[in-house]
Write a protein that holds these residues in place. Structure first.
Motif, short mmCIF file in Angstrom:
data_model
loop_
_atom_site.label_atom_id
_atom_site.label_comp_id
_atom_site.label_asym_id
_atom_site.label_seq_id
_atom_site.Cartn_x
_atom_site.Cartn_y
_atom_site.Cartn_z
N ALA A 5 -4.57 27.30 12.57
CA ALA A 5 -3.51 27.69 13.50
C ALA A 5 -3.53 29.19 13.75
CB ALA A 5 -2.15 27.27 12.95
N ALA A 6 -3.87 29.95 12.70
CA ALA A 6 -3.93 31.42 12.83
C ALA A 6 -5.20 31.87 13.54
CB ALA A 6 -3.85 32.06 11.46
N GLY A 7 -6.19 30.98 13.60
CA GLY A 7 -7.44 31.33 14.26
C GLY A 7 -8.36 32.18 13.43
N SER A 8 -8.13 32.24 12.11
CA SER A 8 -9.00 33.05 11.25
C SER A 8 -8.86 32.60 9.80
CB SER A 8 -8.64 34.53 11.36
OG SER A 8 -7.33 34.77 10.89
N GLY A 9 -9.82 33.02 9.00
CA GLY A 9 -9.72 32.80 7.57
C GLY A 9 -10.38 31.54 7.05
N VAL A 10 -10.91 30.68 7.95
CA VAL A 10 -11.56 29.45 7.48
C VAL A 10 -12.92 29.79 6.88
CG1 VAL A 10 -12.42 27.19 8.15
CG2 VAL A 10 -10.37 28.12 9.25
N SER A 11 -13.21 29.22 5.74
CA SER A 11 -14.47 29.49 5.06
C SER A 11 -15.67 28.97 5.85
CB SER A 11 -14.47 28.86 3.67
OG SER A 11 -13.49 29.43 2.84
N ASP A 12 -16.83 29.50 5.53
CA ASP A 12 -18.05 28.99 6.16
C ASP A 12 -18.24 27.51 5.84
OD1 ASP A 12 -19.15 31.52 7.25
OD2 ASP A 12 -19.31 32.08 5.13
N VAL A 13 -18.09 27.17 4.57
CA VAL A 13 -18.21 25.79 4.11
C VAL A 13 -16.87 25.34 3.57
CG1 VAL A 13 -19.40 24.22 2.54
CG2 VAL A 13 -20.64 26.16 3.53
N VAL A 14 -16.45 24.15 3.98
CA VAL A 14 -15.13 23.65 3.57
C VAL A 14 -15.27 22.21 3.10
CG1 VAL A 14 -12.74 23.26 4.26
CG2 VAL A 14 -14.05 25.10 5.31
N ALA A 15 -14.61 21.88 2.00
CA ALA A 15 -14.56 20.50 1.51
C ALA A 15 -13.42 19.78 2.21
CB ALA A 15 -14.36 20.49 0.00
N LEU A 16 -13.70 18.58 2.67
CA LEU A 16 -12.71 17.74 3.34
C LEU A 16 -12.53 16.44 2.59
CD1 LEU A 16 -14.02 18.14 6.99
CD2 LEU A 16 -12.23 19.46 5.87
N GLU A 17 -11.31 16.00 2.42
CA GLU A 17 -11.01 14.77 1.70
C GLU A 17 -11.07 13.58 2.65
OE1 GLU A 17 -8.38 12.43 1.12
OE2 GLU A 17 -9.31 11.75 -0.73
N GLU A 18 -11.45 12.43 2.12
CA GLU A 18 -11.58 11.21 2.92
C GLU A 18 -10.31 10.91 3.72
OE1 GLU A 18 -12.43 6.48 2.01
OE2 GLU A 18 -10.93 7.62 0.89
N GLY A 19 -9.15 11.12 3.11
CA GLY A 19 -7.90 10.79 3.78
C GLY A 19 -7.61 11.63 5.01
#
Length: 437
Positions: free
Chosen positions: A86-100
């Motif tokens: 939402a802020a448009g910044s700060g997301v890591s290069d690699v991110v873990a996502l949960e199945e849910g």
């Protein structure tokens, strides 16, 4: 949709960016040097078992420096991702996502890089087919590499079983619950016998049992075509009332989710059984260690589960579209999810891999797990994975799990309501949070 629905959309976007972080292409494609390394950021949650792997990757790639961030649990990681997107910044290069989260992620799959552009098609046979398909959108774009899956076995405390006159060795316990024909009816029946004998609870709280029951259904909170599947679902309500009857009879210890008194409930005999997807074994170990418990605490792991095969959870690695180093991020994601690394991750986190070769390795090695009475947990989980079919997860699946049914079950565990009222409250919350505009 209502403001919560808008949040879900934001989460989806966040998740999408996260997925990109792991697998997209783009960027300059230039690696750093040992003197001036390229920094890759990665965000995980819970117990991922990656700490040693980060160092191993850096040693093999001296031009790369990994900056890791781990969030305590999936729900908080999802919020973190929402906020940063939402802020448009700060997301890591690699991110873990949960199945849910996948339902939300797939709604904005165009926000993710197609990992086919970085060789996903060449390694797709590494994974069990349903896991690879889960990370693939309706247009055939691969937006996440699978890490673990969550086949479920039954954790139980052998010391507490013996004190109640029940068998405690793994094979006998599996037979006690019905083996391949184990049912929830039998689970609650044995729980009542245990409670009558000891006055103690059978399970820690109702929410995790309910998650397991729902994940076992052919269709859960959503139909396979993506429609909500709760109101008017007689079979689901029947399952809910079955659980509620057990809880009303005193089988729940009314523990707070993810708390357990800083692990004390696992060492003081508060409850005797625990539903265990593979990744939960790592959670239990952490809780035992936090409370000063260990291999002598009595916990064991049986190759049985009420109602048969069931999968709860599992994760993916993704690369954010905002990453300035997509190619290197995609390489890291592919390496971390390769079979050899998944075997090491399983040893560190007590989870169960999603790649076929890694699963076969765990079966062949059958390494005893000292925290669970030397149970060969990897081999048992491989057995429990047989027959597992991934359930379709809709856009608000995690919302329904946590904020609808999770919330409705809290007063039931506390003895402040009954099953029928708890179901009605869940339906009300469903309409308030998900259905109404």
């Amino acid at each position: 949709m209502n403001k919560f629905r808008h949040s879900a959309a934001a989460v989806a976007g966040a998740a999408a960016v996260a997925l990109l972080a792991v697998g997209c292409g783009g960027g300059s494609g230039e690696a750093g040097t040992e003197e001036n390394p390229l920094e890759l950021t990665i965000t995980t949650f819970g117990t991922f078992g990656y700490d040693d792997l980060y160092g191993e990757y850096e040693d093999a790639n001296p031009g790369i420096k990994i900056k890791a961030n781990n969030i305590d649990r999936g729900a908080n990681a999802q919020t973190d991702l929402f906020t940063k997107l939402a802020a448009g910044s700060g997301v890591s290069d690699v991110v873990a996502l949960e199945e849910g989260w996948l339902g939300s992620v797939m709604e904005v799959s165009n926000e993710f890089v197609d990992l086919n552009e970085y060789g996903a098609a060449d390694i797709k046979d590494n994974w069990v087919d349903w896991k690879f398909k889960q990370g693939t959108d309706a247009d055939g774009r691969v937006i996440g590499y699978g890490t673990d899956i969550g086949p479920q076995g039954l954790c139980y405390n052998g010391k507490l079983f013996e004190a109640a006159g029940l068998p405690s060795d793994r094979e006998s316990v599996a037979e006690l619950f019905g083996g391949d024909d184990a049912t929830w009816e039998r689970y609650f029946e044995l729980g009542q016998q245990y409670h009558d004998k000891t006055g103690l609870a059978w399970y820690d709280q109702s929410g995790f049992v309910w998650n397991s029951m729902v994940n076992q259904m052919d269709e859960g909170y959503y139909t396979k075509s993506g429609e909500l599947n709760i109101e008017g679902n007689a079979a689901m309500k029947e399952q809910f009332l079955q659980l509620a009857a057990g809880t009303e009879a005193g089988l729940s210890a009314n523990e707070t989710k993810w708390d357990w008194g800083t692990g004390k409930a696992f060492t003081d005999g508060s409850f005797a059984t625990f539903v265990c997807p593979g990744w939960m074994l790592g959670t239990i170990q952490e809780q035992l260690e936090s409370a000063g418990g260990g291999a002598d605490s009595g916990w064991d792991f049986a190759d049985v589960f009420p109602g048969g095969a069931s999968n709860w959870g599992g994760a993916f690695l993704a690369v954010s579209e905002s990453s300035e180093h997509k190619e290197e991020a995609a390489k890291l994601a592919a390496w971390l999810t390769a079979p050899e690394q998944q075997v090491k991750q399983s040893a560190a986190a007590n989870n169960f891999p999603s790649t076929i070769e890694a699963q076969q390795t765990l079966v062949e090695e059958a390494v005893p797990n000292p925290m669970f009475n030397d149970a060969p947990t990897g081999a048992i989980l491989a057995s429990r994975a047989e027959g597992v079919i991934a359930q379709f997860k809709g856009p608000d699946d995690s919302v329904i799990q946590e904020n609808v049914f999770g919330a409705a079950l809290v007063p039931l565990d506390a003895g402040k309501t009954d099953g029928e009222a708890a179901w009605n409250e869940a339906i009300k919350l469903l309409n308030d949070l998900v259905v109404k505009d």
